[in-house]
Scaffold this motif. Structure first.
Motif, PDB file in Angstrom:
ATOM      1  N   ASP A 165     -10.653 -14.917  11.747  1.00 28.09           N
ATOM      2  CA  ASP A 165     -11.693 -15.844  11.310  1.00 28.09           C
ATOM      3  C   ASP A 165     -12.328 -16.497  12.539  1.00 28.09           C
ATOM      4  O   ASP A 165     -11.842 -17.517  13.038  1.00 28.09           O
ATOM      5  N   SER A 170      -1.098  -9.491   5.301  1.00 27.23           N
ATOM      6  CA  SER A 170      -1.657  -9.963   4.034  1.00 27.23           C
ATOM      7  C   SER A 170      -2.896 -10.807   4.252  1.00 27.23           C
ATOM      8  O   SER A 170      -3.432 -11.402   3.309  1.00 27.23           O
ATOM      9  N   GLY A 171      -3.366 -10.854   5.501  1.00 24.37           N
ATOM     10  CA  GLY A 171      -4.536 -11.649   5.831  1.00 24.37           C
ATOM     11  C   GLY A 171      -5.828 -10.929   5.527  1.00 24.37           C
ATOM     12  O   GLY A 171      -5.838  -9.892   4.838  1.00 24.37           O
ATOM     13  N   PRO A 172      -6.938 -11.459   6.044  1.00 30.17           N
ATOM     14  CA  PRO A 172      -8.246 -10.866   5.770  1.00 30.17           C
ATOM     15  C   PRO A 172      -8.305  -9.396   6.196  1.00 30.17           C
ATOM     16  O   PRO A 172      -7.887  -9.054   7.310  1.00 30.17           O
ATOM     17  N   GLY A 173      -8.797  -8.554   5.313  1.00 29.40           N
ATOM     18  CA  GLY A 173      -8.907  -7.133   5.624  1.00 29.40           C
ATOM     19  C   GLY A 173     -10.157  -6.828   6.420  1.00 29.40           C
ATOM     20  O   GLY A 173     -11.010  -7.685   6.666  1.00 29.40           O
ATOM     21  N   SER A 174     -10.265  -5.594   6.825  1.00 22.87           N
ATOM     22  CA  SER A 174     -11.432  -5.129   7.576  1.00 22.87           C
ATOM     23  C   SER A 174     -11.701  -3.688   7.170  1.00 22.87           C
ATOM     24  O   SER A 174     -11.195  -3.202   6.156  1.00 22.87           O
ATOM     25  N   LEU A 196     -16.290  -1.812   4.013  1.00 26.30           N
ATOM     26  CA  LEU A 196     -15.278  -2.675   3.394  1.00 26.30           C
ATOM     27  C   LEU A 196     -14.931  -2.190   1.994  1.00 26.30           C
ATOM     28  O   LEU A 196     -13.772  -2.292   1.559  1.00 26.30           O
ATOM     29  N   GLN A 209      -6.564  -6.366  11.219  1.00 25.09           N
ATOM     30  CA  GLN A 209      -6.821  -7.696  10.679  1.00 25.09           C
ATOM     31  C   GLN A 209      -8.111  -8.262  11.258  1.00 25.09           C
ATOM     32  O   GLN A 209      -8.363  -8.170  12.451  1.00 25.09           O
ATOM     33  N   ARG A 210      -8.917  -8.865  10.408  1.00 23.66           N
ATOM     34  CA  ARG A 210     -10.155  -9.498  10.856  1.00 23.66           C
ATOM     35  C   ARG A 210      -9.904 -10.991  11.030  1.00 23.66           C
ATOM     36  O   ARG A 210      -9.695 -11.712  10.058  1.00 23.66           O
TER      37      ARG A 210
END
Length: 363
Positions: A156, A302-306, A282, A153-154
């Motif tokens: 923020d 389900s958050g920001p991908g990397s 990405l 997870q990336r």
């Protein structure tokens, strides 16, 4: 340099699909060549140890240029844990917020010296909103990894920076699983950041950096003062501990071979365009995520991908065996399988991983 040109620098990729850079990458030929030359001159006795000793300083300049920070804010250390421990020892004892499931090198140094507020994972995932909720005016520092090793997870960072500013806390960022694949935004301005170069930066293990924001440099204290703690030129015997005026006061006595290899790796990165690298990795990670979902395998969050894709599974061992059988290097982590994409990966690697995943799902 194009992805194909970059890929050609890695002999291991001729017969392996390497998606295990979150663990460690294969050697890039310019780095391996530099190391061979070092061993040859060591064996022959033709080396100049003073030239070897200057490699850490050269790497500092190269790293600072790559990251876009003043060299005087960069200390050369041997690991992420040493970088974190240096900051931990430089601050008065206080409350530090750390994810409960963060990698131990970004957890244990704070536990050893501070009152740690551990933020538990929710549904197996560290959530930025939970880290923020743990912050209050009694918190001295938030320590995070930009990309979480266990989840891919990336986080923020601008939002976390704003949250620490609201309560007057400092921000320590571990870039070990991101720098070299993802761009770092200097506007985030963490109080401290650290990266061990042996993963995405393609360095030999043992070359790492601690960077302090310019206004935080004066507060740094060396974890293990030594002959490198004073300003150059360095003396050898006697004298008082007169610390260097910049972050070099926290330099570790250099492991020469690691830093000579690090210089070769950093020169390679100076030939790459960070924005192009990020788009490439990405894009591949997104492709794998979509194709894995079609097979019934979804990311653990389900958050920001990397550039790191971590898939949830009830049978990681079966998937690991299938990946290995298809010549794909990746890591099984209990209830998940982790695959990471560097600039040397391409769509054929995605296809090989999908074939292996499909074969495991069909059993």
């Amino acid at each position: 340099m194009t992805p194909a040109e970059f890929r050609a620098l890695f002999p291991a990729l001729r017969d392996q699909v390497w998606l295990d850079t979150p663990g460690a990458p294969p050697g890039a030929e310019p780095v391996v060549t530099a190391m061979r030359e070092v061993l040859d001159t060591w064996s022959s006795g033709g080396f100049d140890w003073l030239a070897w000793d200057s490699a850490a300083g050269d790497a500092r300049e190269l790293f600072a240029g790559f990251l876009g920070v003043p060299p005087g804010t960069v200390a050369t250390v041997s690991s992420l844990a040493e970088a974190a421990a240096t900051v931990a020892a430089s601050l008065p004892r206080g409350r530090v917020v750390v994810a409960e499931q963060d990698f131990r090198s970004n957890r244990f140094p704070w536990l050893a010296r501070h009152d740690v507020v551990s933020v538990p994972a929710r549904d197996g995932v560290t959530r930025a909103e939970d880290l923020i909720a743990a912050l209050d005016e009694d918190v001295a520092l938030l320590a995070v990894s930009e990309v979480t090793s266990r989840e891919g997870q990336r986080l923020d960072l601008p939002t976390l920076r704003a949250a620490t500013d609201r309560v007057g806390a400092r921000l320590f960022v571990n870039l070990t699983q991101s720098l070299g694949a993802l761009r770092f935004d200097p506007a985030v301005a963490p109080d401290y950041l650290a990266v061990h170069g042996y993963k995405w930066m393609l360095c030999p293990r043992g070359a790492a950096w601690l960077v302090a924001r310019p206004d935080r440099v004066a507060g740094l204290r060396p974890l293990a003062p030594g002959w490198k703690s004073t300003a150059a030129p360095h003396g050898y015997f006697g004298g008082d501990l007169d610390l260097a005026p910049d972050a070099a006061r926290c330099d570790a006595s250099p492991a020469w071979f690691s830093w000579l290899g690090a210089c070769a790796a950093l020169r390679l990165f100076h030939q790459l365009e960070p924005a192009a690298v990020e788009r490439h990795v990405l894009g591949l990670a997104g492709q794998l995520t979509d194709e894995a979902a079609a097979l019934g395998l979804r990311r653990v969050h389900s958050g920001p991908g990397s550039h790191i894709v971590v898939l949830a599974t009830a049978d990681a061992d079966r998937i690991a065996r299938s990946l290995a059988g298809h010549g794909v290097r990746a890591t099984a982590l209990g209830d998940r399988v982790r695959l990471g994409f560097h600039y040397f990966n391409d769509e054929s690697d995605v296809a090989a991983a999908v074939r292996a995943l499909a074969a495991a799902q069909a059993r």
